[in-house]
Structures are given as C-alpha cells and as structure tokens.
Scaffold this motif. Structure first.
Motif, PDB file in Angstrom:
ATOM      1  N   UNK A  57       0.832  -1.206   0.000  1.00  0.00           N
ATOM      2  CA  UNK A  57       0.000   0.000   0.000  1.00  0.00           C
ATOM      3  C   UNK A  57       0.865   1.254   0.000  1.00  0.00           C
ATOM      4  N   UNK A  58       1.956   1.241   0.777  1.00  0.00           N
ATOM      5  CA  UNK A  58       2.859   2.397   0.801  1.00  0.00           C
ATOM      6  C   UNK A  58       3.472   2.641  -0.573  1.00  0.00           C
ATOM      7  N   UNK A  59       3.875   1.561  -1.247  1.00  0.00           N
ATOM      8  CA  UNK A  59       4.492   1.713  -2.561  1.00  0.00           C
ATOM      9  C   UNK A  59       3.484   2.194  -3.597  1.00  0.00           C
ATOM     10  N   UNK A  60       2.247   1.725  -3.484  1.00  0.00           N
ATOM     11  CA  UNK A  60       1.221   2.198  -4.411  1.00  0.00           C
ATOM     12  C   UNK A  60       0.952   3.685  -4.181  1.00  0.00           C
ATOM     13  N   UNK A  61       0.925   4.108  -2.920  1.00  0.00           N
ATOM     14  CA  UNK A  61       0.707   5.521  -2.604  1.00  0.00           C
ATOM     15  C   UNK A  61       1.811   6.415  -3.151  1.00  0.00           C
ATOM     16  N   UNK A  62       3.002   5.843  -3.323  1.00  0.00           N
ATOM     17  CA  UNK A  62       4.147   6.609  -3.823  1.00  0.00           C
ATOM     18  C   UNK A  62       4.279   6.551  -5.341  1.00  0.00           C
ATOM     19  N   UNK A  63       3.415   5.773  -5.990  1.00  0.00           N
ATOM     20  CA  UNK A  63       3.477   5.683  -7.453  1.00  0.00           C
ATOM     21  C   UNK A  63       3.203   7.041  -8.081  1.00  0.00           C
ATOM     22  N   UNK A  64       3.895   7.336  -9.152  1.00  0.00           N
ATOM     23  CA  UNK A  64       3.703   8.605  -9.847  1.00  0.00           C
ATOM     24  C   UNK A  64       3.015   8.419 -11.192  1.00  0.00           C
ATOM     25  N   UNK A  65       2.599   7.217 -11.488  1.00  0.00           N
ATOM     26  CA  UNK A  65       1.951   6.961 -12.770  1.00  0.00           C
ATOM     27  C   UNK A  65       0.464   7.272 -12.688  1.00  0.00           C
ATOM     28  N   UNK A  66      -0.174   7.362 -13.844  1.00  0.00           N
ATOM     29  CA  UNK A  66      -1.601   7.646 -13.911  1.00  0.00           C
ATOM     30  C   UNK A  66      -2.437   6.481 -13.385  1.00  0.00           C
ATOM     31  N   UNK A  67      -1.796   5.332 -13.183  1.00  0.00           N
ATOM     32  CA  UNK A  67      -2.514   4.150 -12.714  1.00  0.00           C
ATOM     33  C   UNK A  67      -2.694   4.141 -11.203  1.00  0.00           C
ATOM     34  N   UNK A  68      -2.027   5.058 -10.504  1.00  0.00           N
ATOM     35  CA  UNK A  68      -2.019   5.029  -9.037  1.00  0.00           C
ATOM     36  C   UNK A  68      -3.422   4.972  -8.441  1.00  0.00           C
ATOM     37  N   UNK A  69      -4.292   5.901  -8.829  1.00  0.00           N
ATOM     38  CA  UNK A  69      -5.622   5.968  -8.238  1.00  0.00           C
ATOM     39  C   UNK A  69      -6.442   4.721  -8.545  1.00  0.00           C
ATOM     40  N   UNK A  70      -6.295   4.198  -9.760  1.00  0.00           N
ATOM     41  CA  UNK A  70      -7.049   3.003 -10.135  1.00  0.00           C
ATOM     42  C   UNK A  70      -6.567   1.779  -9.353  1.00  0.00           C
ATOM     43  N   UNK A  71      -5.253   1.698  -9.126  1.00  0.00           N
ATOM     44  CA  UNK A  71      -4.721   0.574  -8.349  1.00  0.00           C
ATOM     45  C   UNK A  71      -5.218   0.662  -6.908  1.00  0.00           C
ATOM     46  N   UNK A  72      -5.226   1.879  -6.349  1.00  0.00           N
ATOM     47  CA  UNK A  72      -5.742   2.061  -4.988  1.00  0.00           C
ATOM     48  C   UNK A  72      -7.220   1.689  -4.906  1.00  0.00           C
ATOM     49  N   UNK A  73      -7.994   2.102  -5.907  1.00  0.00           N
ATOM     50  CA  UNK A  73      -9.417   1.759  -5.940  1.00  0.00           C
ATOM     51  C   UNK A  73      -9.606   0.246  -5.972  1.00  0.00           C
ATOM     52  N   UNK A  74      -8.759  -0.424  -6.760  1.00  0.00           N
ATOM     53  CA  UNK A  74      -8.851  -1.880  -6.863  1.00  0.00           C
ATOM     54  C   UNK A  74      -8.527  -2.539  -5.527  1.00  0.00           C
ATOM     55  N   UNK A  75      -7.476  -2.071  -4.879  1.00  0.00           N
ATOM     56  CA  UNK A  75      -7.106  -2.612  -3.564  1.00  0.00           C
ATOM     57  C   UNK A  75      -8.242  -2.437  -2.566  1.00  0.00           C
ATOM     58  N   UNK A  76      -8.775  -1.225  -2.501  1.00  0.00           N
ATOM     59  CA  UNK A  76      -9.843  -0.935  -1.533  1.00  0.00           C
ATOM     60  C   UNK A  76     -11.103  -1.724  -1.861  1.00  0.00           C
ATOM     61  N   UNK A  77     -11.414  -1.833  -3.152  1.00  0.00           N
ATOM     62  CA  UNK A  77     -12.619  -2.563  -3.574  1.00  0.00           C
ATOM     63  C   UNK A  77     -12.576  -4.010  -3.111  1.00  0.00           C
TER      64      UNK A  77
ATOM     65  N   UNK B 147     -13.916  -8.443   0.876  1.00  0.00           N
ATOM     66  CA  UNK B 147     -13.511  -9.403   1.905  1.00  0.00           C
ATOM     67  C   UNK B 147     -14.078  -9.044   3.260  1.00  0.00           C
ATOM     68  N   UNK B 148     -14.113  -7.739   3.539  1.00  0.00           N
ATOM     69  CA  UNK B 148     -14.661  -7.273   4.812  1.00  0.00           C
ATOM     70  C   UNK B 148     -16.152  -7.596   4.908  1.00  0.00           C
ATOM     71  N   UNK B 149     -16.899  -7.267   3.868  1.00  0.00           N
ATOM     72  CA  UNK B 149     -18.333  -7.523   3.879  1.00  0.00           C
ATOM     73  C   UNK B 149     -18.641  -9.011   4.015  1.00  0.00           C
ATOM     74  N   UNK B 150     -17.812  -9.824   3.365  1.00  0.00           N
ATOM     75  CA  UNK B 150     -17.995 -11.267   3.482  1.00  0.00           C
ATOM     76  C   UNK B 150     -17.794 -11.721   4.929  1.00  0.00           C
ATOM     77  N   UNK B 151     -16.768 -11.152   5.569  1.00  0.00           N
ATOM     78  CA  UNK B 151     -16.500 -11.500   6.969  1.00  0.00           C
ATOM     79  C   UNK B 151     -17.601 -11.025   7.889  1.00  0.00           C
TER      80      UNK B 151
END
Length: 294
Positions: free
Chosen positions: A214-234, A239-243
């Motif tokens: 997560x720290x490395x994704x937050x430090x990404x400078x590419x245009x994909x950063x926000x989409x990768x974060x969205x994917x991680x959170x999604x 998993x949380x809702x399932x639990x």
C-alpha cells in the motif's frame, strides 16, 4: 483445504484460451480460427497397470483458418513432478485420437515450483529401429522470468505471474505489477475476480508485505495510481463484507465485536486511515478510533 490446481488452471485457460495461445504459442495462434472454438466434455481414463484414474484437463475443438476440418487441442496442467508424464501424455493422445479421429495438438503446462528439465517427447525404439517419437508443446512456468511479461496486456500473463520465477524479496513488487496489469486491461468484474482469485491462491502476502504494498502504491507517480488504490480498496471491502456477513450469520455478538476489532487493526496496519476504514466497515471514525485504542 488442498488446492485443486487442475480446476483453477482449467477455469483460467477456458476463459482466456485465445490469450493463452497468443502469449505462449503465437505460431499456433496465427493459424487457429477462434470463431469455431468449443470445449469438449471431460475424459476419464483408467491406468489398468497402476490402478489409477486420470482426468484429461482441457479439450478444445476448433478449426484452422481456411480449413473446414476440425482439430482437437489438448491442454494438460502438470502441478507435480512425475517422471512418467511424457508416457501419460502419449496414452492420452492415443486414446483421444481413437475416440475423435481428428488431428490433435497436445500441450503441457508445468506449473510446479521445482526447477528441472522436462522432456517434451515420448519415444519407443530399438537399437535397430525407431518405432515411435511422440512430441508435445510445453510451457515451464517456473523458468519464465515474470518481469518479461508485465508489459503484456494479457490476462493469462497477469494470472500466471504467480507461478513464474520470482524471489521472496520480489513478492511485493510482483503483486504491484499484477495490479497495474489488471487496471490497464479494464476487464469486467467477473474476469477481474477470476484473475485476482487465481493470483492470490499462489501469492499470499503477509500483513507486513501488504502494508509495504500500500505504501508503494501511494508513492506511485503513474496515472494508474488511483485506479490501483481503488482496486485494492474494492477487494478489501468485498472481503470485509464477506466476513461481516459470516459473523452475523453465526449470531455470535461478542465474537463479531472481537472480529471487527481484529479487522480494524489489521486494516490500520496496512496503512489505511481511520476515515478509510470507517467508510468500508460502516462505522463512524470515533468508533474506529475506539476499536484501535481498546
């Protein structure tokens, strides 16, 4: 629970059959007419001598471009070392040919973690005469350098990064590049779920590694950063809702509270803020702070 490797590979290659051939066998891909692809029913063979039963992993019926006659593509995933595997491939070939009487292309995918040389033929010969030389195409995943595939916008490449050659120190980078591939391909949710489920079956990061990711994704400078974060959170949210649903169904109120406390703390360790956690688990920020401090 034991992993059903064959089922996982079958589902993956059935969904992305064309992409599989394009990635590993482009010389085959250019000849296949993908408008006439159909998947045949499973075949079960009994080895009378050994007393064992074997199930053929995947049979595909299709055509070559410019031809009317059908061909059969047989793909076999081998998830463990077996010295007699080439002989087994020949037995499959001979029995399948006896049934279908069509030209057949056999392909073996070696997906175990060992590094070894796998033969791609089975021979029967005498000093004075060669009776048979049976050959099949192969992919030895562990011998593939995963970095050679991260520029391919190919779902098979993304999923199979998890079975290629990487070191323990590369696991976080491996998953980060996998996520970047997923967001670039813009697949529908069902295909995303298949690829992520396959990848995470074989590459399970520790809490510390997830935090680093997560720290490395937050430090990404590419245009994909926000989409990768969205994917991680999604997918964390799923998993949380399932639990949560599981806890509610069990009806264990105290156990549910303890589970929520454990969940919130794990999310915090992964670098999520109380605000992000509150939004995902349907709590107030104050309740999240209370769980973190209790």
């Amino acid at each position: 629970m034991a992993i059903d490797h064959d089922r996982l590979f079958k589902e993956l290659i059935t969904t992305f059959f064309e992409e599989f051939l394009l990635l590993f066998f482009p010389h085959v891909h250019e000849h296949i007419d993908f408008q006439h692809v159909s998947f045949l029913s499973e075949e079960l063979f009994t080895d009378v001598t050994a007393g064992e039963k074997y199930r053929v992993d995947l049979l595909v019926q299709t055509k070559l471009k410019g031809e009317d006659s059908l061909i059969i593509v047989h793909i076999e995933n081998q998830s463990y070392v077996q010295p007699s595997f080439p002989e087994r491939m020949f037995i499959y070939f001979s029995r399948l040919f006896e049934k279908y009487r069509k030209r057949m292309l056999p392909i073996a995918v070696f997906s175990y973690d060992s590094l070894r040389h796998e033969p791609s033929s089975f021979t029967l010969q005498f000093p004075f005469f060669d009776v048979l030389q049976f050959r099949f195409l192969t992919v030895e995943l562990r011998k593939q350098n995963w970095r050679d595939y991260i520029r391919h916008d190919n779902p098979i490449a993304a999923a199979l990064l998890s079975k290629m050659g990487y070191t323990e120190s590369e696991r976080v980078e491996l998953k980060k590049q996998f996520l970047r591939m997923i967001v670039r391909m813009e697949l529908d949710e069902a295909k995303q779920r298949l690829l992520i489920g396959f990848f995470e079956t074989y590459v399970k990061l520790s809490e510390e590694e997830e935090h680093q990711l997560r720290n490395e994704v937050n430090e990404m400078e590419t245009k994909e950063k926000e989409k990768v974060l969205e994917l991680l959170i999604s997918y964390e949210q799923k998993g949380i809702q399932k639990g949560i649903q599981k806890g509610k169904k069990e009806g264990l109120e105290e156990g549910f509270k303890q589970g929520m406390k454990h969940l919130v703390r794990n999310m915090s360790k992964k670098g999520m803020t109380p605000k992000e956690i509150a939004a995902l688990v349907d709590l107030t920020e104050e309740e999240v702070h209370h769980l973190l401090e209790s």
